[in-house]
Design a protein around this motif. Structure first.
Motif, PDB file in Angstrom:
ATOM      1  N   GLN A 150     -91.794  42.128 -50.914  1.00 18.38           N
ATOM      2  CA  GLN A 150     -91.420  41.877 -49.523  1.00 18.38           C
ATOM      3  C   GLN A 150     -91.023  43.164 -48.783  1.00 18.38           C
ATOM      4  OE1 GLN A 150     -90.038  39.367 -51.993  1.00 18.38           O
ATOM      5  NE2 GLN A 150     -92.089  38.643 -51.498  1.00 18.38           N
ATOM      6  N   ILE A 151     -91.688  44.247 -49.116  1.00 16.79           N
ATOM      7  CA  ILE A 151     -91.489  45.523 -48.429  1.00 16.79           C
ATOM      8  C   ILE A 151     -92.758  45.828 -47.635  1.00 16.79           C
ATOM      9  CG2 ILE A 151     -91.116  48.020 -48.713  1.00 16.79           C
ATOM     10  CD1 ILE A 151     -89.690  47.349 -51.361  1.00 16.79           C
ATOM     11  N   THR A 152     -92.602  46.093 -46.339  1.00 15.98           N
ATOM     12  CA  THR A 152     -93.752  46.380 -45.487  1.00 15.98           C
ATOM     13  C   THR A 152     -93.657  47.802 -44.931  1.00 15.98           C
ATOM     14  OG1 THR A 152     -92.660  45.490 -43.515  1.00 15.98           O
ATOM     15  CG2 THR A 152     -93.994  43.973 -44.821  1.00 15.98           C
ATOM     16  N   VAL A 153     -94.809  48.435 -44.787  1.00 18.42           N
ATOM     17  CA  VAL A 153     -94.895  49.774 -44.199  1.00 18.42           C
ATOM     18  C   VAL A 153     -95.839  49.676 -43.003  1.00 18.42           C
ATOM     19  CG1 VAL A 153     -95.440  52.201 -44.594  1.00 18.42           C
ATOM     20  CG2 VAL A 153     -94.610  50.790 -46.492  1.00 18.42           C
ATOM     21  N   THR A 154     -95.324  49.985 -41.812  1.00 17.14           N
ATOM     22  CA  THR A 154     -96.100  49.833 -40.583  1.00 17.14           C
ATOM     23  C   THR A 154     -96.026  51.116 -39.767  1.00 17.14           C
ATOM     24  OG1 THR A 154     -95.528  47.477 -40.521  1.00 17.14           O
ATOM     25  CG2 THR A 154     -96.454  48.444 -38.515  1.00 17.14           C
ATOM     26  N   ALA A 155     -97.174  51.722 -39.521  1.00 18.86           N
ATOM     27  CA  ALA A 155     -97.240  52.925 -38.697  1.00 18.86           C
ATOM     28  C   ALA A 155     -98.043  52.632 -37.440  1.00 18.86           C
ATOM     29  CB  ALA A 155     -97.856  54.075 -39.479  1.00 18.86           C
ATOM     30  N   TYR A 156     -97.816  53.436 -36.405  1.00 15.53           N
ATOM     31  CA  TYR A 156     -98.509  53.272 -35.130  1.00 15.53           C
ATOM     32  C   TYR A 156     -98.403  54.577 -34.349  1.00 15.53           C
ATOM     33  CZ  TYR A 156     -93.602  52.184 -34.231  1.00 15.53           C
ATOM     34  OH  TYR A 156     -92.237  52.219 -34.229  1.00 15.53           O
ATOM     35  N   THR A 157     -99.227  54.702 -33.327  1.00 13.62           N
ATOM     36  CA  THR A 157     -99.178  55.884 -32.474  1.00 13.62           C
ATOM     37  C   THR A 157     -98.011  55.763 -31.510  1.00 13.62           C
ATOM     38  OG1 THR A 157    -101.581  56.167 -32.602  1.00 13.62           O
ATOM     39  CG2 THR A 157    -100.431  57.260 -30.784  1.00 13.62           C
ATOM     40  N   ARG A 158     -97.087  56.719 -31.583  1.00 11.34           N
ATOM     41  CA  ARG A 158     -95.937  56.737 -30.676  1.00 11.34           C
ATOM     42  C   ARG A 158     -96.251  57.494 -29.394  1.00 11.34           C
ATOM     43  NH1 ARG A 158     -90.940  59.761 -29.810  1.00 11.34           N
ATOM     44  NH2 ARG A 158     -89.181  58.332 -29.530  1.00 11.34           N
ATOM     45  N   SER A 159     -97.019  58.570 -29.512  1.00 12.79           N
ATOM     46  CA  SER A 159     -97.364  59.334 -28.318  1.00 12.79           C
ATOM     47  C   SER A 159     -98.662  60.093 -28.533  1.00 12.79           C
ATOM     48  CB  SER A 159     -96.249  60.320 -27.950  1.00 12.79           C
ATOM     49  OG  SER A 159     -96.090  61.312 -28.948  1.00 12.79           O
ATOM     50  N   ILE A 160     -99.337  60.337 -27.431  1.00 14.90           N
ATOM     51  CA  ILE A 160    -100.527  61.183 -27.387  1.00 14.90           C
ATOM     52  C   ILE A 160    -100.354  62.146 -26.229  1.00 14.90           C
ATOM     53  CG2 ILE A 160    -102.981  61.211 -26.803  1.00 14.90           C
ATOM     54  CD1 ILE A 160    -103.330  58.695 -28.461  1.00 14.90           C
ATOM     55  N   GLY A 161    -100.316  63.427 -26.532  1.00 12.80           N
ATOM     56  CA  GLY A 161    -100.060  64.403 -25.476  1.00 12.80           C
ATOM     57  C   GLY A 161     -98.774  64.053 -24.746  1.00 12.80           C
ATOM     58  N   PRO A 162     -98.816  63.946 -23.416  1.00 15.30           N
ATOM     59  CA  PRO A 162     -97.601  63.632 -22.647  1.00 15.30           C
ATOM     60  C   PRO A 162     -97.294  62.145 -22.530  1.00 15.30           C
ATOM     61  CG  PRO A 162     -99.403  64.038 -21.143  1.00 15.30           C
ATOM     62  CD  PRO A 162     -99.965  64.239 -22.529  1.00 15.30           C
ATOM     63  N   VAL A 163     -98.146  61.290 -23.108  1.00 12.96           N
ATOM     64  CA  VAL A 163     -98.013  59.839 -22.940  1.00 12.96           C
ATOM     65  C   VAL A 163     -97.321  59.219 -24.150  1.00 12.96           C
ATOM     66  CG1 VAL A 163     -99.219  57.663 -22.523  1.00 12.96           C
ATOM     67  CG2 VAL A 163    -100.130  59.812 -21.584  1.00 12.96           C
TER      68      VAL A 163
END
Length: 368
Positions: free
Chosen positions: A149-162
């Motif tokens: 029951q351990i999950t690892v979730t990554a995602y894009t937090r920023s691109i350039g100034p966005v």
């Protein structure tokens, strides 16, 4: 080449080059009895596969994984698991002119200094394609973690100034855009920024954020194998990563102790928890039971078609425009790489932590 192995009880050794016959990994230390098939791994490889949007290299690769060892009748045997992914779309001729010069931002010069010669086709081992082996092994680690029951979730937090707006945070949006952002509005702005970069024959960097949930308190070692230290090594070993921070990270350096400290309290079910999570889930190098949150900063893709100043092996000044098929940004495809490196690191330390207390060792061996 030294340095192609990572891990203590659960270890990976990646092998192969960008333009070689194949690329892959050997995963050692995986417990026996895990149901495993190639499709379980392919799901993760498909997430980093090239050619899926206008923001990735047009190199067409199936990235189809083959399990060569360590699995019998659909279950892991406890022996080393060897995984291979054939290369099927190499175009080495695109790199011939690079044999005698050094690309800015690449490892060409440092490889020549270290080894005396280098594989100039696609970057060899310094290519982002090396991460395929990491993702293949990480998919197995993530499957084991899910059973705990351990999950690892990554995602894009920023691109350039966005950057994403956490008030609009929605993980389901990641599947709806080409940049893996959990925010539809910011994703649109990021894509427009990348289109502008492409028109200018340039590239862009960004930040990947990762959240590990369900990790119990007590994982990690107090000194050299701290949970955050091992994560930093694993994440910074990804070729384009130039920065790592956990919790408030560098922002903590501008804070007061009274603001940065996380107050403890007893929950209604009698467990200990924190009211805030400035530490990012790690205290003294050991997990504290709250969400583990870290970020990785990725540099812009160094291979750009805009003219750049450099030198050849003779030291003569030249102007170089890099040809070939390259990502204008690394970040969207790197999301799953960060996820898998985190899964491998956490699982390794979980296995190491099993021997940290005598009562648990006694309980294990007296109940066999």
């Amino acid at each position: 080449m030294a340095g192609s192995t990572l891990g203590t009880l659960l270890s990976i050794t990646t092998w192969g080059e960008s333009h070689g016959k194949a690329i892959g990994v050997v995963l050692d230390g995986c417990p026996a009895g895990l149901p495993l098939k190639e499709e379980d791994i392919q799901i993760y490889l498909n997430r980093r596969k090239p050619g899926q949007s206008r923001f990735t290299t047009p190199r067409k690769e199936a990235d189809a994984v083959q399990i060569l060892s360590g699995v019998f009748d659909g279950r892991t045997t406890g022996t080393p698991i060897s995984l291979m992914i054939p290369n099927t779309s190499q175009r080495s001729k695109d790199y011939r002119e690079l044999a005698e010069c050094y690309r800015p931002g690449h490892a060409d010069y440092t490889y020549d200094c270290k080894y005396g010669f280098r594989d100039y086709t696609g970057g060899g081992r310094s290519s982002g394609r090396e991460t395929i082996g990491r993702v293949a092994a990480g998919a197995i680690a993530a499957k084991i973690l899910s059973r705990l029951q351990i999950t690892v979730t990554a995602y894009t937090r920023s691109i350039g100034p966005v950057s994403i707006d956490y008030d609009r945070f929605d993980l389901s949006q990641m599947e709806q855009n080409a940049v893996n952002m959990p925010d539809a509005v910011s994703a649109g702005l990021a894509e427009a920024h990348l289109d502008a970069c492409r028109e200018q024959q340039d590239s862009c960097g960004g930040v990947v954020e990762c959240v590990i949930q369900g990790l119990p308190a007590g994982i990690g070692e107090p000194c050299f194998d701290k949970l955050n230290a091992n994560l930093a090594k694993a994440i910074c070993s990804i070729g384009a990563v130039k920065g790592f921070e956990i919790g408030d990270g560098f922002e903590a350096s501008r804070s007061f102790g009274s603001q940065n400290n996380d107050a403890f309290y007893r929950t209604t079910d009698g467990t200990i928890a924190k009211k805030t999570n400035h530490a990012g889930g790690v205290l003294g190098g050991i997990s504290d039971g709250s969400d583990l949150i870290f970020r990785a900063a990725f540099k812009p893709t160094p291979s750009i078609s805009a003219p750049q100043k450099t030198v050849n092996k003779s030291g003569d000044d030249i102007t170089l425009s890099v040809k070939g098929r390259h990502d204008p940004i690394i970040v969207p495809r790197a999301v799953v790489v960060v996820e898998c490196m985190a899964a491998l690191t956490v699982l390794d330390l979980l296995l190491v932590s099993m021997s940290s207390r005598l009562d648990r060792i006694e309980n294990f061996f007296t109940t066999l």
